[in-house]
Design an enzyme around this catalytic site. Structure first.
Site, PDB file in Angstrom:
ATOM      1  CB  CYS A 173      -0.789  -0.324   0.623  1.00  0.00           C
ATOM      2  SG  CYS A 173      -2.259  -1.367   1.657  1.00  0.00           S
TER       3      CYS A 173
ATOM      4  NE  ARG B 295       4.737   1.517  -0.077  1.00  0.00           N
ATOM      5  CZ  ARG B 295       5.889   1.051   0.304  1.00  0.00           C
ATOM      6  NH1 ARG B 295       6.633   1.162   0.010  1.00  0.00           N
ATOM      7  NH2 ARG B 295       5.821   0.599   1.761  1.00  0.00           N
TER       8      ARG B 295
ATOM      9  CD1 TRP C  63      -0.274  -6.482  -3.281  1.00  0.00           C
ATOM     10  CD2 TRP C  63      -0.396  -6.968  -1.228  1.00  0.00           C
ATOM     11  NE1 TRP C  63      -0.178  -7.219  -3.581  1.00  0.00           N
ATOM     12  CE2 TRP C  63      -0.098  -8.013  -1.931  1.00  0.00           C
ATOM     13  CE3 TRP C  63      -0.756  -7.450  -0.087  1.00  0.00           C
ATOM     14  CZ2 TRP C  63      -0.101  -9.754  -1.796  1.00  0.00           C
ATOM     15  CZ3 TRP C  63      -0.382  -8.286   0.755  1.00  0.00           C
ATOM     16  CH2 TRP C  63       0.128  -9.173   0.208  1.00  0.00           C
TER      17      TRP C  63
ATOM     18  CG  ASN D  35       2.028   0.197   3.665  1.00  0.00           C
ATOM     19  OD1 ASN D  35       1.564  -0.662   3.643  1.00  0.00           O
ATOM     20  ND2 ASN D  35       2.633   0.647   3.979  1.00  0.00           N
ATOM     21  N   GLY D  36      -0.876  -1.718   6.150  1.00  0.00           N
ATOM     22  CA  GLY D  36      -0.106  -2.485   7.087  1.00  0.00           C
ATOM     23  C   GLY D  36      -1.491  -3.091   7.569  1.00  0.00           C
TER      24      GLY D  36
ATOM     25  CD  GLU E  81      16.152 -12.469  -9.689  1.00  0.00           C
ATOM     26  OE1 GLU E  81      15.686 -13.646  -9.011  1.00  0.00           O
ATOM     27  OE2 GLU E  81      16.064 -11.660 -10.097  1.00  0.00           O
TER      28      GLU E  81
ATOM     29  CE  LYS F  64      12.584 -10.393 -12.098  1.00  0.00           C
ATOM     30  NZ  LYS F  64      13.337 -10.728 -10.727  1.00  0.00           N
TER      31      LYS F  64
ATOM     32  CD  GLU G  86       8.891 -10.685 -10.000  1.00  0.00           C
ATOM     33  OE1 GLU G  86       8.106 -10.565  -9.295  1.00  0.00           O
ATOM     34  OE2 GLU G  86      10.168 -10.832 -10.226  1.00  0.00           O
TER      35      GLU G  86
ATOM     36  CG  HIS H  11      19.068 -36.348  -9.176  1.00  0.00           C
ATOM     37  ND1 HIS H  11      19.096 -37.650  -8.330  1.00  0.00           N
ATOM     38  CD2 HIS H  11      19.838 -35.902  -9.161  1.00  0.00           C
ATOM     39  CE1 HIS H  11      20.385 -37.893  -8.508  1.00  0.00           C
ATOM     40  NE2 HIS H  11      21.207 -36.079  -8.869  1.00  0.00           N
TER      41      HIS H  11
ATOM     42  CE  LYS I 129      10.825  -2.953  -6.618  1.00  0.00           C
ATOM     43  NZ  LYS I 129      11.823  -4.333  -7.450  1.00  0.00           N
TER      44      LYS I 129
END
Ligand code: M6R
Length: 617
Positions: free
Chosen positions: A2, A27, A75, A101-102, A490, A494, A497, A513, A612
């Protein structure tokens, strides 16, 4: 998660808040809202969707006049993203408005108490509960808004950054923080003030900012000094006014279609900024104040524990190889979220390195606090200057990557690896674990990395062509060994996401395996096969994939012959020292996921369900 922003002063608050929300949209972006005081009353508009949806709505719905206002981009945590759950929230009387925010963890208990007192709620959010608690305290104790906020916050458990104002006394904004960031921009002669989750919304108006610390609240009034107090004991705090280093250009797209692409292309500059003033090749020196001042801690350490999340965790894995190889210090790399909850054994002889782009990731911050409590020396590798982790750690080194706005981390990763490589090299010198000639060679090679990244970026068009062939894939496998195993992880992160294609990263030798069962003629396998580091063994893995008809996209060193004969596509990168190959091999993987996501019409900079900085658990 947020973003919150606010303004009080002499200008129209609306465009400042809307612009600010657009900059904070990284955010969280599932709903947005704004409330203004128009001189008589409050006007509020909020909607599910992005700030652009809010803009459309406000244009037709409300008057945009007023010199006081607060805004929010969300968010969702409590309550699905819809218009009602969007912020700002008003109190039952309609007098108080809040953005938050929280998470208020004990909101349910408070809600029940307030319900018993006759309050009713429109939304499912914890935030609406908080604004009503503030209202109830204000009525009960007959106190001003600032005091009511303080008393209410002493009753809540959880994390917050809030901004609140009272329409019956529209000359102040009250803000507070615990666990979520908040910055206050101070206008010239205190004729105006700005409030935001980071300084980007007010960068063109002022360079003077105060970052609230945890458990602090501030009362902001035009013409007055900002009054900062500790929430729990009411003691006054001296304001620490900092000069902002950020500039407007850094937070704009500068002609690129997406922030992610801009940030991929910024890497040569970002890596140079990371080692500037630290890597002194002519003198054969590495200077890092945070390491130098605490050299004994590093040299006496039994081990280094690295904690991080997501991409930063991958940088930590690369660092494990580098620290152990260069400085011969045992390293353990932990997901911060697991570390903090498993009663880890930490002693005073441990050094904990926390890696975080934002410096606000809740789990990493909690791991830092835990390690401090247990007596470890804690070192931060952060990008955002003044962030919570940067402040909470005993010492640290900034990556100096500049603002990273795209939700998918790119330049943060390569600059984190650069900082950690510098640290490992410095420690290898102090410990005598690397020969002088190797040390000098590595300094020289590290200095050449930005130019080599520049060269690696030239394959962009070629990568785009490859991307066209795989944009409809549903699964992808990424393989690498040694230093490039974390790069495989990584690369997979990428892709998933931003393009929503399922992807897995594996150490190449592990393929046999299990994952080999997945390989058929529809499975693209991205293999990092640079000339050093188990090259022959990776070539064998490529043969194994080929004989099962898998499609091979290989990242190889310039001049490679062997892999070219087998792979369906090869992407060449310049040669470098093995330990620094992740700084180059990661570039084509970033570009591949970027192009696939664009071709699939995905929102590259704001992928679904993500934010983010993850400031909640
Ligand atoms: O700000 P941090 O580095 O602490 O963030 C950690 C992760 O949330 C972050 O790397 C995330 O995985 C990115 N979206 C990856 O691109």
């Amino acid at each position: 998660m947020c973003g919150i922003t606010g303004y009080i002063g002499y200008r129209d608050a609306y465009p400042i808040i809307i612009n600010g929300l657009q900059r904070l949209e990284y955010r969280g972006y599932d709903s947005a809202g704004i409330v203004l005081y128009d001189g008589k009353d409050i006007v509020l508009s909020k909607t599910k969707g992005k700030v652009s949806d809010l803009l459309e709505r406000t244009a037709s719905e409300i008057s945009t006049k007023g010199n006081l206002g607060i805004g929010h981009t969300r968010w969702a945590t409590h309550g699905v993203p819809n218009d009602v759950n969007s912020h700002p929230h008003t109190s039952a009387s309609g007098e108080l408005v809040i953005v938050h925010n929280g998470i208020i963890e004990n909101y349910d208990t408070i809600k029940k108490e307030l319900t018993n007192r006759g309050y009713s709620f429109k939304s499912d959010t914890d935030t609406e509960v908080l604004v009503n608690l503030i209202e109830e305290v204000k009525k009960q104790y007959k106190v001003k808004l600032g005091k009511a906020v303080q008393i209410a916050l002493n009753q809540v458990i959880g994390a917050y950054a809030i901004a609140v104002f009272d329409k019956s006394k529209p000359d102040e904004i009250v803000v507070a923080r615990l666990g979520s960031p908040i910055a206050i921009g101070i206008g010239k002669d205190k004729k105006e003030f700005f409030v935001a989750s980071d300084a980007s919304p007010f960068i063109e108006y002022t360079k003077d900012a105060i970052y609230l610390e945890d458990e602090e609240m501030a009362i902001i009034k035009v013409g007055k000094d900002v009054e900062i107090r500790k929430i729990h004991d009411d003691s006054l705090v001296d304001a620490d006014v900092q000069e902002l280093q950020m500039n407007l250009e850094q937070i704009e797209k500068s002609g690129y279609d997406h922030f992610m692409l801009k940030e991929i292309y910024e890497q040569p500059r970002a890596i140079t900024d990371t080692y500037r003033g630290r890597l002194l090749r002519n003198e054969g020196l590495i200077k890092m104040a945070g390491v130098e001042d605490n050299m004994k801690k590093f040299l006496n350490a039994d081990r280094i524990i690295i904690v991080a999340c997501g991409t930063s965790w991958h940088a930590g894995l690369v660092a494990e190889y580098i620290f152990e190889e260069f400085a011969r210090i045992p390293v353990e790399v932990e997901y911060a979220s697991e570390f903090r909850y498993r009663n880890p054994i930490i002693t005073e002889k441990d050094v904990l390195i926390a890696i975080s782009q934002s410096g606000e990731t809740a789990d990493t911050l909690a791991a830092v606090k835990l390690a401090k409590e247990k007596g470890a020396f804690v070192f931060g590798v952060c990008n955002v200057v003044g962030s919570s982790i940067a402040r909470e750690t005993h010492a640290g080194a900034y990556t100096h990557a500049g603002p990273e706005i795209g939700v998918a981390s790119t330049k943060a990763f390569t600059t984190q690896i650069t900082v950690l490589s510098l640290m490992a090299l410095r420690l290898s010198r102090a410990k005598g674990t690397m020969s002088s000639s190797d040390y000098r060679l590595h300094l020289q090679e590290l200095e050449l990395i930005p130019e080599k990244v520049e060269r690696a970026l030239k394959i962009d068009e070629h990568v785009k062509e490859i991307a066209k062939e795989y944009l409809l894939s549903t699964n992808c496998l990424y393989l690498g060994r040694g230093y490039n195993f974390p790069v495989a992880l990584e690369g997979a992160l990428k892709l998933k996401e931003i393009s929503y294609i399922h992807a897995e990263g594996y150490p190449a030798a592990e393929m046999k395996h299990g994952p080999i069962a997945l390989i058929d003629d529809r499975m693209p396998v991205i293999v990092i096969a640079t000339s050093m580091g188990h090259y022959e063994k990776v070539v064998s893995n490529i043969q194994e994939i080929k004989s099962r008809k898998g499609k091979i996209i290989a990242v190889v060193t310039e001049g490679d012959v062997q892999v070219k004969e087998i792979a369906d596509h090869v992407i060449e990168i310049p040669e470098t020292e093995e330990a620094f190959t992740p700084l180059l091999t990661t570039i084509p993987l970033q570009l591949l996921s970027y192009h696939i996501a664009v071709m699939r019409n995905c929102n590259v900079d704001q992928p679904r369900n993500l934010a983010k900085s993850v400031t909640v658990e």
